[in-house]
Design a protein around this motif. Structure first.
Motif, PDB file in Angstrom:
ATOM      1  N   MET A   1       0.841  -1.182   0.000  1.00 25.00           N
ATOM      2  CA  MET A   1       0.000   0.000   0.000  1.00 25.00           C
ATOM      3  C   MET A   1       0.890   1.249   0.000  1.00 25.00           C
ATOM      4  SD  MET A   1      -2.939   0.969   2.707  1.00 25.00           S
ATOM      5  CE  MET A   1      -4.390   1.120   1.734  1.00 25.00           C
ATOM      6  N   ALA A   2       0.679   2.134  -0.940  1.00 23.12           N
ATOM      7  CA  ALA A   2       1.493   3.345  -1.065  1.00 23.12           C
ATOM      8  C   ALA A   2       0.829   4.510  -0.339  1.00 23.12           C
ATOM      9  CB  ALA A   2       1.671   3.682  -2.539  1.00 23.12           C
ATOM     10  N   SER A   3       1.601   5.554  -0.142  1.00 24.51           N
ATOM     11  CA  SER A   3       1.120   6.751   0.525  1.00 24.51           C
ATOM     12  C   SER A   3       0.084   7.467  -0.349  1.00 24.51           C
ATOM     13  CB  SER A   3       2.298   7.685   0.785  1.00 24.51           C
ATOM     14  OG  SER A   3       1.867   8.986   1.066  1.00 24.51           O
ATOM     15  N   HIS A   4      -0.958   8.013   0.277  1.00 28.80           N
ATOM     16  CA  HIS A   4      -1.977   8.757  -0.478  1.00 28.80           C
ATOM     17  C   HIS A   4      -1.379  10.018  -1.089  1.00 28.80           C
ATOM     18  CE1 HIS A   4      -5.387   6.262   0.570  1.00 28.80           C
ATOM     19  NE2 HIS A   4      -4.993   6.269   1.836  1.00 28.80           N
ATOM     20  N   ILE A   5      -0.520  10.702  -0.343  1.00 29.62           N
ATOM     21  CA  ILE A   5       0.124  11.910  -0.856  1.00 29.62           C
ATOM     22  C   ILE A   5       1.168  11.536  -1.895  1.00 29.62           C
ATOM     23  CG2 ILE A   5       1.637  13.840  -0.232  1.00 29.62           C
ATOM     24  CD1 ILE A   5       0.130  13.950   2.445  1.00 29.62           C
ATOM     25  N   GLY A   6       1.924  10.464  -1.619  1.00 32.07           N
ATOM     26  CA  GLY A   6       2.983  10.039  -2.528  1.00 32.07           C
ATOM     27  C   GLY A   6       2.481   9.630  -3.901  1.00 32.07           C
ATOM     28  N   LYS A   7       1.237   9.167  -3.998  1.00 31.55           N
ATOM     29  CA  LYS A   7       0.670   8.741  -5.283  1.00 31.55           C
ATOM     30  C   LYS A   7       0.431   9.924  -6.223  1.00 31.55           C
ATOM     31  CE  LYS A   7      -2.067   4.866  -3.544  1.00 31.55           C
ATOM     32  NZ  LYS A   7      -3.437   4.407  -3.344  1.00 31.55           N
ATOM     33  N   LEU A   8       0.195  11.104  -5.669  1.00 31.81           N
ATOM     34  CA  LEU A   8      -0.132  12.269  -6.481  1.00 31.81           C
ATOM     35  C   LEU A   8       1.067  12.704  -7.317  1.00 31.81           C
ATOM     36  CD1 LEU A   8      -1.963  14.391  -3.765  1.00 31.81           C
ATOM     37  CD2 LEU A   8      -3.027  13.008  -5.548  1.00 31.81           C
ATOM     38  N   PRO A   9       0.880  12.974  -8.600  1.00 31.46           N
ATOM     39  CA  PRO A   9       1.995  13.456  -9.413  1.00 31.46           C
ATOM     40  C   PRO A   9       2.295  14.930  -9.102  1.00 31.46           C
ATOM     41  CG  PRO A   9       0.008  13.320 -10.733  1.00 31.46           C
ATOM     42  CD  PRO A   9      -0.327  12.763  -9.379  1.00 31.46           C
ATOM     43  N   VAL A  10       3.540  15.333  -9.319  1.00 25.12           N
ATOM     44  CA  VAL A  10       3.957  16.722  -9.118  1.00 25.12           C
ATOM     45  C   VAL A  10       4.023  17.378 -10.489  1.00 25.12           C
ATOM     46  CG1 VAL A  10       5.768  18.252  -8.259  1.00 25.12           C
ATOM     47  CG2 VAL A  10       5.310  16.091  -7.089  1.00 25.12           C
ATOM     48  N   ALA A  11       3.200  18.396 -10.704  1.00 21.15           N
ATOM     49  CA  ALA A  11       3.183  19.101 -11.988  1.00 21.15           C
ATOM     50  C   ALA A  11       4.427  19.980 -12.108  1.00 21.15           C
ATOM     51  CB  ALA A  11       1.928  19.952 -12.111  1.00 21.15           C
ATOM     52  N   ILE A  12       5.004  20.010 -13.293  1.00 19.86           N
ATOM     53  CA  ILE A  12       6.183  20.844 -13.556  1.00 19.86           C
ATOM     54  C   ILE A  12       5.704  22.087 -14.292  1.00 19.86           C
ATOM     55  CG2 ILE A  12       8.441  20.972 -14.654  1.00 19.86           C
ATOM     56  CD1 ILE A  12       8.467  17.868 -14.560  1.00 19.86           C
ATOM     57  N   PRO A  13       5.768  23.276 -13.658  1.00 21.32           N
ATOM     58  CA  PRO A  13       5.307  24.497 -14.321  1.00 21.32           C
ATOM     59  C   PRO A  13       6.262  24.938 -15.436  1.00 21.32           C
ATOM     60  CG  PRO A  13       6.102  24.988 -12.106  1.00 21.32           C
ATOM     61  CD  PRO A  13       6.186  23.518 -12.285  1.00 21.32           C
TER      62      PRO A  13
END
Length: 179
Positions: A1-13
């Motif tokens: 099971m992975a982290s809920h926050i860790g699953k979110l991608p980080v957008a590159i502006p």
């Protein structure tokens, strides 16, 4: 099971350039550059102008650092793009701050003045004699420098005199009851 926050991608502006070299992550933007070493067992991939982190399934300590690594990388990307700032207010009769070179000189009711020089990557902006802004690209360093300045004369609970964050609310105590 992975982290809920860790699953979110980080957008590159736009205007931010990221580089992955094994576990070394580097972000460059208009405000500067910053780097971070991703913990072992976590892999980062840049796809569709986003950074995606995935943990190894078998290592519990790695999964625990999954969300932390994602948050640090997101803070770095935001820092090199927009930067971070903390506003501090100086409250009290005769209390003030003056810019002295790149540093600051504080008059906080002591018998002497206090001089604070900025660490690498931090700059100070004196808005007026009772207000200053700490700016930089590293969220942790900006917060630590602001906390160190606040510690010079923390706000007291009776009149609220001292150095406080602009968004901080000081809980006031009642003074002595009169006759």
């Amino acid at each position: 099971m992975a982290s809920h926050i860790g699953k979110l991608p980080v957008a590159i502006p736009a205007g931010v350039e990221v580089k992955l070299d094994g576990q070394a992550f580097t972000a460059k933007g208009p405000k500067g550059s910053d780097s971070y070493t991703i913990p072992e067992g976590i892999t980062a991939v840049v796809e569709n102008n986003e950074i995606v982190l995935t943990p190894a399934d078998d290592l519990r300590p790695t999964r625990a650092k999954h969300g932390l690594s994602r948050s640090i990388i997101a803070s770095m990307v935001k820092g090199v793009h927009e930067g971070y700032a903390k506003r501090l207010l100086i409250v009290g009769t005769g209390y003030r701050v003056v810019a002295k070179g790149k540093g600051l000189e504080f008059f906080l009711g002591y018998s002497h003045t206090i001089t604070v020089n900025p660490p690498e990557g931090i700059e100070f902006e004196v808005v007026n004699a009772n207000e200053l802004v700490v700016k930089g690209i590293d969220k942790q360093v900006v917060g630590q420098v602001a906390a160190n300045i606040r510690k010079l004369r923390a706000p007291e609970p009776y009149k609220g005199k001292g150095v406080k964050y602009a968004d901080e609310h000081i809980l006031r105590k009642a003074g002595k009851a009169g006759k």
